[in-house]
Every structure is written in structure tokens, then in C-alpha cells.
Design a protein around this motif. Structure first.
Motif, PDB file in Angstrom:
ATOM      1  N   GLY A  15      -2.391  24.924 -28.148  1.00 38.55           N
ATOM      2  CA  GLY A  15      -1.796  25.864 -26.592  1.00 38.55           C
ATOM      3  C   GLY A  15      -2.416  25.916 -25.753  1.00 38.55           C
ATOM      4  O   GLY A  15      -3.700  25.097 -25.739  1.00 38.55           O
ATOM      5  N   ASP A  16      -2.393  26.786 -24.911  1.00 39.25           N
ATOM      6  CA  ASP A  16      -2.964  26.835 -23.564  1.00 39.25           C
ATOM      7  C   ASP A  16      -3.706  28.332 -23.234  1.00 39.25           C
ATOM      8  O   ASP A  16      -3.027  29.326 -23.644  1.00 39.25           O
ATOM      9  N   LEU A  17      -4.899  28.075 -22.834  1.00 38.96           N
ATOM     10  CA  LEU A  17      -5.317  29.384 -22.354  1.00 38.96           C
ATOM     11  C   LEU A  17      -4.955  29.595 -20.822  1.00 38.96           C
ATOM     12  O   LEU A  17      -4.920  29.032 -20.102  1.00 38.96           O
ATOM     13  N   GLU A  18      -4.451  30.777 -20.785  1.00 34.98           N
ATOM     14  CA  GLU A  18      -3.656  31.192 -19.344  1.00 34.98           C
ATOM     15  C   GLU A  18      -4.705  32.429 -18.646  1.00 34.98           C
ATOM     16  O   GLU A  18      -4.727  33.495 -19.420  1.00 34.98           O
ATOM     17  N   ILE A  19      -5.205  32.084 -17.625  1.00 37.36           N
ATOM     18  CA  ILE A  19      -5.883  33.182 -16.878  1.00 37.36           C
ATOM     19  C   ILE A  19      -5.086  34.143 -16.251  1.00 37.36           C
ATOM     20  O   ILE A  19      -5.614  35.195 -16.076  1.00 37.36           O
ATOM     21  N   LEU A  20      -4.015  33.488 -15.722  1.00 35.04           N
ATOM     22  CA  LEU A  20      -2.929  34.603 -15.047  1.00 35.04           C
ATOM     23  C   LEU A  20      -1.593  34.114 -15.459  1.00 35.04           C
ATOM     24  O   LEU A  20      -1.633  32.794 -15.949  1.00 35.04           O
ATOM     25  N   ALA A 131      -4.912  35.371 -22.051  1.00 34.95           N
ATOM     26  CA  ALA A 131      -3.527  35.311 -22.848  1.00 34.95           C
ATOM     27  C   ALA A 131      -3.638  33.737 -23.604  1.00 34.95           C
ATOM     28  O   ALA A 131      -4.271  32.777 -22.827  1.00 34.95           O
ATOM     29  N   PHE A 132      -2.932  33.634 -24.581  1.00 36.83           N
ATOM     30  CA  PHE A 132      -2.905  32.177 -25.268  1.00 36.83           C
ATOM     31  C   PHE A 132      -1.387  31.919 -25.489  1.00 36.83           C
ATOM     32  O   PHE A 132      -0.587  32.750 -25.969  1.00 36.83           O
ATOM     33  N   LYS A 133      -0.983  30.746 -25.069  1.00 38.84           N
ATOM     34  CA  LYS A 133       0.444  30.357 -24.952  1.00 38.84           C
ATOM     35  C   LYS A 133       0.570  28.991 -25.965  1.00 38.84           C
ATOM     36  O   LYS A 133       0.034  28.138 -25.672  1.00 38.84           O
TER      37      LYS A 133
END
Length: 139
Positions: A15-20, A131-133
Motif C-alpha cells: 500500500g501507500d505511505l500518505e503524508i497528507l 497514515a498507511f492506505k
């Protein structure tokens, strides 16, 4: 189990590392396992992102350490290659990165490094500020 045996473990991060909100920095695709002899195997690929889209640059390496602790886990991988390949042979595996994850109502992820590979002694989970998606499987 003999006293010297390691606890088997596995970790999958996809998945994705989300900074905002809506701003994704890194797509992580990692799987690794540790057997009862303590040997860790697996692969790590991170693809850079520019918001919600992947860009054509990846960082790759073998998973060399896994630490699982309930709903938290971490792995370490030396940087073996990039795509396109920008790692000269003498620098292969010289630097490593630790990825820590935490499962919860909102999953989280953290990145430590790159730092000299020799500076990692184990891979206990560290801070997970982003956050991790995606999907995290810890066993």
C-alpha cells in the motif's frame, strides 16, 4: 522448541505511505518471513509517488530482518538496486532502510533511513507517524 530457536514470523505490506490526505509519497510492496532457525528472506520494492500516481522510480532490496510485536512490526532492507539502476556496484547494500507499521482503526507507517547497513542491530518497530492506505499482514 530448542532455546536457540527463533520465533517464526511473516510480514506483508502492500500500500501507500500518505503524508497528507490524498498525498501519497511511497507505494510499498514488501513480503518477508523468518523461519525457526532465524533466517529471514523476502523482497522489498518501494515506488515513489507524486500524490496519487506512481512515478517511474523504484528502490529495491532483500528483507534481512523482521520484528513482529502484536499489531506492530518492522523490517529492514539494504538498498540493492533502483529502477532505473542508479546504485553503483560498490554502493550496493551499503545503505539500508527500516519500515515500521502499526495496525489499528487507521494503519500507520514510518521510515527510518537510509542509514549505513551496519548501523541496524535488529529491527524493533519504531515510530509510525504517517497514515498507511493498504494491507498489512503480521503473523
Amino acid at each position: 522448541m530448542p532455546a536457540h530457536a527463533a520465533e517464526p514470523a511473516s510480514l506483508s505490506i502492500k500500500g501507500d505511505l500518505e503524508i497528507l490526505p490524498g498525498v501519497h509519497l511511497l507505494n510499498i510492496d514488501a513480503t518477508g518471513t523468518r523461519d525457526d532457525a532465524g533466517k529471514t528472506t523476502g523482497d522489498y520494492t518501494a515506488t515513489l509517488m507524486n500524490g496519487m500516481s506512481k512515478v517511474p522510480f523504484q528502490i529495491k532490496g532483500p528483507v534481512t530482518c523482521i520484528d513482529t510485536r502484536g499489531d506492530s512490526a518492522a523490517l529492514v532492507y539494504p538498498i540493492s538496486a533502483t529502477n532505473p539502476n542508479l546504485v553503483p556496484a560498490p554502493l550496493k547494500d551499503v545503505l539500508a532502510v527500516q519500515i515500521s507499521v502499526r495496525k489499528g482503526a487507521t494503519d500507520h507507517v514510518g521510515v527510518m533511513g537510509p542509514a549505513p547497513t551496519s548501523s541496524f542491530h535488529g529491527c524493533a518497530p519504531a515510530a509510525t507517524p504517517f497514515a498507511f492506505k493498504g494491507d498489512i499482514t503480521i503473523k
